[in-house]
Write an enzyme that holds these catalytic residues in place. Structure first.
Site, short mmCIF file in Angstrom:
data_model
loop_
_atom_site.label_atom_id
_atom_site.label_comp_id
_atom_site.label_asym_id
_atom_site.label_seq_id
_atom_site.Cartn_x
_atom_site.Cartn_y
_atom_site.Cartn_z
N GLY A 42 0.84 -1.18 0.00
CA GLY A 42 0.00 0.00 0.00
C GLY A 42 0.87 1.23 0.00
CG LEU A 43 0.63 6.14 0.61
CD1 LEU A 43 1.04 6.30 -0.84
CD2 LEU A 43 -0.50 7.09 0.96
CB ALA A 44 3.22 2.50 4.68
CB SER A 284 -14.35 12.08 2.41
OG SER A 284 -13.37 12.97 2.89
NE ARG A 330 -11.58 10.84 10.79
CZ ARG A 330 -10.81 10.26 9.88
NH1 ARG A 330 -10.16 9.14 10.20
NH2 ARG A 330 -10.65 10.78 8.69
CG HIS A 401 -12.04 4.73 9.26
ND1 HIS A 401 -12.15 4.46 7.91
CD2 HIS A 401 -11.18 5.77 9.38
CE1 HIS A 401 -11.38 5.32 7.23
NE2 HIS A 401 -10.78 6.10 8.10
NE ARG A 435 -6.25 7.69 10.94
CZ ARG A 435 -7.03 8.27 10.01
NH1 ARG A 435 -6.79 9.52 9.62
NH2 ARG A 435 -8.05 7.62 9.48
CB SER A 440 -4.54 7.49 7.82
OG SER A 440 -5.36 7.99 6.77
CG LEU A 441 -4.03 9.31 2.81
CD1 LEU A 441 -4.68 10.27 1.82
CD2 LEU A 441 -3.70 7.99 2.12
#
Length: 638
Positions: A42-44, A284, A330, A401, A435, A440-441
């Protein structure tokens, strides 16, 4: 298990610079001789694999999807935070650090959080250079918007598909290294065991999901970038394939598991519409910039939303938290929604939702402006629900989530098991007990592009003279045999229930007892119920097919078996933490007006659990949280 966070000395703003100036290096000639396994693309994972390969290391990258482009990072919609202060609204690295620390209810390390904020500005420059199409203002400058828990605009975005665009940038960098031969990419491979030699991570056992063959892979270090375990709740915003098996196998090999009960329930998701569902859809958090959340002021109101006059609507977030309104963090927004729903003010066919209304924003800015900002999200909503959110309010509801908990890591992102690193959502390091949106991104990118490439070299510099260990080592043979026995055990039960049915039952149990609200009595009962469900799983599971072929039911069964163990650890952790902080809300510990009651005198630490064996309770080890720059305060978003 002994914990050493390895926090550098010196002032907070200088720690990361001092670390990079003093850390050990590996020469270009020696990098060619060293190999690193990266599990997850994934992104990481893609960012780390591409960056490490660019530096000269030999990389093996693994993903269970058919392509890294299918990683769940694509589902992150709203944006990525960075302290660029383009809006000239007073933002800076320190303010971002404080917002993040406060948002996590002061349950994370100062040094890690400041580094996250410090590196954020570099990320935007990196992403723009990769071609990520961030939204821009009329004059060409990059646009920003707000997310929950902050009072500035620091979120960069690409409409409602920021994660997808960032992942495409990382995937492009990864693909370049694959083409150059620096990265071997193993798609459709799932890590089923971590291999350790003399207490150090030296490889993995992976299963080829197309052939069923077990494979041995050795390296000088292993990096886990496998995401979070929020799918343990069954109904969640995560993709069906997301799982916690890699980090759970690492935990059982000696890596400490930090704060497993710190799981985030997102306030802005589509509500469950029936028992047939296996997934929920994220809407979102960026929608809360312009959308207003409300419920009818009268309980059990059956009128359509557009027939309820303004005076008969309760904009409860604006009422309770006027300073932040609809952009409250959140955990607070989710608890507030659940409180309204449970009190009988829920809306929709199942009375399990609240309204997110854009009528005021459309009146103020025009429908065209709202389409430009959120068009793809509105189209997705209409495709799923059949309703036009430009004409009537959206219906939203809280859903599982994100995982703030994960493998414990030190400042270098190395776990308590030498040679094993954890990056992105699968570690615990940056977010504390809650968070903030659009972080997160940021964490995934910063860990992969900027932090791990520095810190892993510090470790590998000490491995240059270590004896060579290959897949023929006896530790690999033993690990492969253990995996084969586990797969055979799952197949040979031949009971009556599917893995999915157990997963669904577990998710319902966790939502009820270890979800938005927790209590001592409920958690104690949950531990008993999970134990009984796990015992039934090993008696009545039905897995068709065989191991030597494609077998998605076998994959599910292995993941659910891990979830049934992880769920008990989550509840043990929640039970042991007799306070409310962030997303961990114990009903016994709340203020007179229903807010979280934190107990710093007893619980200002990170709980880290150490595996002691299959029939022995895990050991709790505490990492004290020391605050040298800020003083923890009671969170106040009013």
């Amino acid at each position: 298990m002994k914990l050493d966070a390895k926090i550098p000395e010196g002032p907070l703003a200088e720690k990361w610079g001092r670390y990079r100036a003093a850390c050990r290096l590996v020469s270009p000639a020696n990098k060619k001789k060293m190999s690193i396994i990266v599990v997850g693309t994934g992104l990481a994972g893609s960012a780390a694999a591409a960056s490490l390969a660019e530096m000269g290391y030999q990389i093996k990258a693994f993903c269970f999807q058919d392509s890294p482009r299918r990683a769940h990072s694509v589902a992150a919609q709203g944006g990525v935070n960075a302290a660029k202060n383009y809006q000239n609204d007073g933002d800076n690295a320190y303010r971002m650090f404080y917002d993040t620390l406060k948002g996590g209810d002061f349950r994370s390390r100062e040094a890690n959080v400041y580094r996250l904020a410090e590196c954020s500005a570099q990320l935007i420059d990196q992403a723009v250079a990769q071609g990520v199409p961030f939204a821009r203002e009329y004059g060409g400058y990059l646009a920003n918007r707000s997310f929950g828990g902050v009072q500035v605009k620091r979120t960069f975005y690409a409409r409602g598909q920021t994660g997808q665009q960032l992942l495409l940038g990382a995937y492009s960098a990864l693909s370049r290294q694959v083409a150059q031969g620096q990265v071997q990419l193993f798609a459709r491979h799932e890590m089923l065991e971590l291999v350790t030699v003399d207490g150090q991570a030296r490889g993995i056992i992976a299963r080829n999901l197309d052939t069923g063959k077990l494979e041995r892979h050795a390296a000088h270090a292993v990096v886990l970038a496998t995401g979070g375990y929020g799918k343990i709740y069954y109904l969640s915003t995560l993709a069906m394939g997301c799982n916690g098996s890699a980090i759970w196998r690492a935990y059982k090999k000696g890596a400490g598991f930090a704060a497993p009960s710190w799981t985030q329930i997102h306030p802005t998701c589509l509500p469950q519409s029936g028992s047939y569902q296996s997934k929920l859809t994220l809407m979102s958090e960026s929608l809360r910039n312009d959308g207003r959340i409300w419920v009818p002021i009268r309980a059990h109101d059956q009128r359509p939303p557009n027939e309820i006059p303004e005076a008969e609507r309760d904009y409860y977030l604006e009422r309770r938290y006027p300073a932040f309104g609809n952009l409250a963090p959140r955990d607070i927004a989710s608890r507030a929604a659940k409180e309204r729903i449970d009190a009988g003010f829920g809306i929709g066919p199942q009375k399990n939702a609240v309204y997110l209304d854009f009528a005021h924003a459309i009146q103020e800015y025009g429908e065209g402006a709202i389409r430009e900002r959120y068009g793809n999200l509105f189209r997705m909503y209409e495709k799923i629900t059949g309703r036009n959110a430009y004409r009537e309010p959206m219906m939203i509801s809280p859903a599982a989530h994100f995982s703030m908990g994960g493998l414990w890591v030190d400042y270098e992102l190395m776990t308590s098991l030498p040679g094993l690193f954890a990056i992105g959502e699968c570690n615990f390091s940056d977010h504390g007990a809650n968070r903030l949106g659009a972080n997160s991104l940021l964490q995934a990118c910063v860990d992969g592009y900027f932090i791990l490439p520095n810190t892993i070299s510090n470790f590998l510099a000490g491995q240059l003279t270590a004896p060579a260990i290959g897949p023929s080592h006896e530790a690999f043979a033993a690990a492969e045999q253990s995996v084969a026995l586990q797969l055979g055990r799952l197949l040979n039960i031949q009971g009556q229930r599917t893995a999915g049915s157990y997963h669904k039952a577990l998710g319902a149990l966790l939502y009820d007892k270890c979800g938005v609200l927790r209590s001592r009595e409920g958690l104690q009962q949950a531990i008993k119920d999970i134990s009984a469900l796990r015992a039934d799983f090993w008696q009545n599971l039905k897995v068709p097919g065989a191991t030597e072929t494609v077998n998605s039911e076998l994959e599910k069964a292995g993941r659910v078996a891990d979830y049934l163990e992880l769920a008990e650890l989550m509840c043990r952790d929640a039970l042991a933490r007799e306070e409310s902080c962030g997303a961990h809300f114990r009903e016994e510990y709340q203020t007179g007006d229903g807010e979280a009651l934190r107990r710093d005198e007893a619980f200002q630490y990170v709980p880290v659990w150490s595996y002691q064996g299959p029939d022995t309770p895990p050991e709790l080890v505490e990492e004290p949280l020391l605050f040298e720059t800020v003083s923890p305060t009671v969170r106040n978003y009013r």
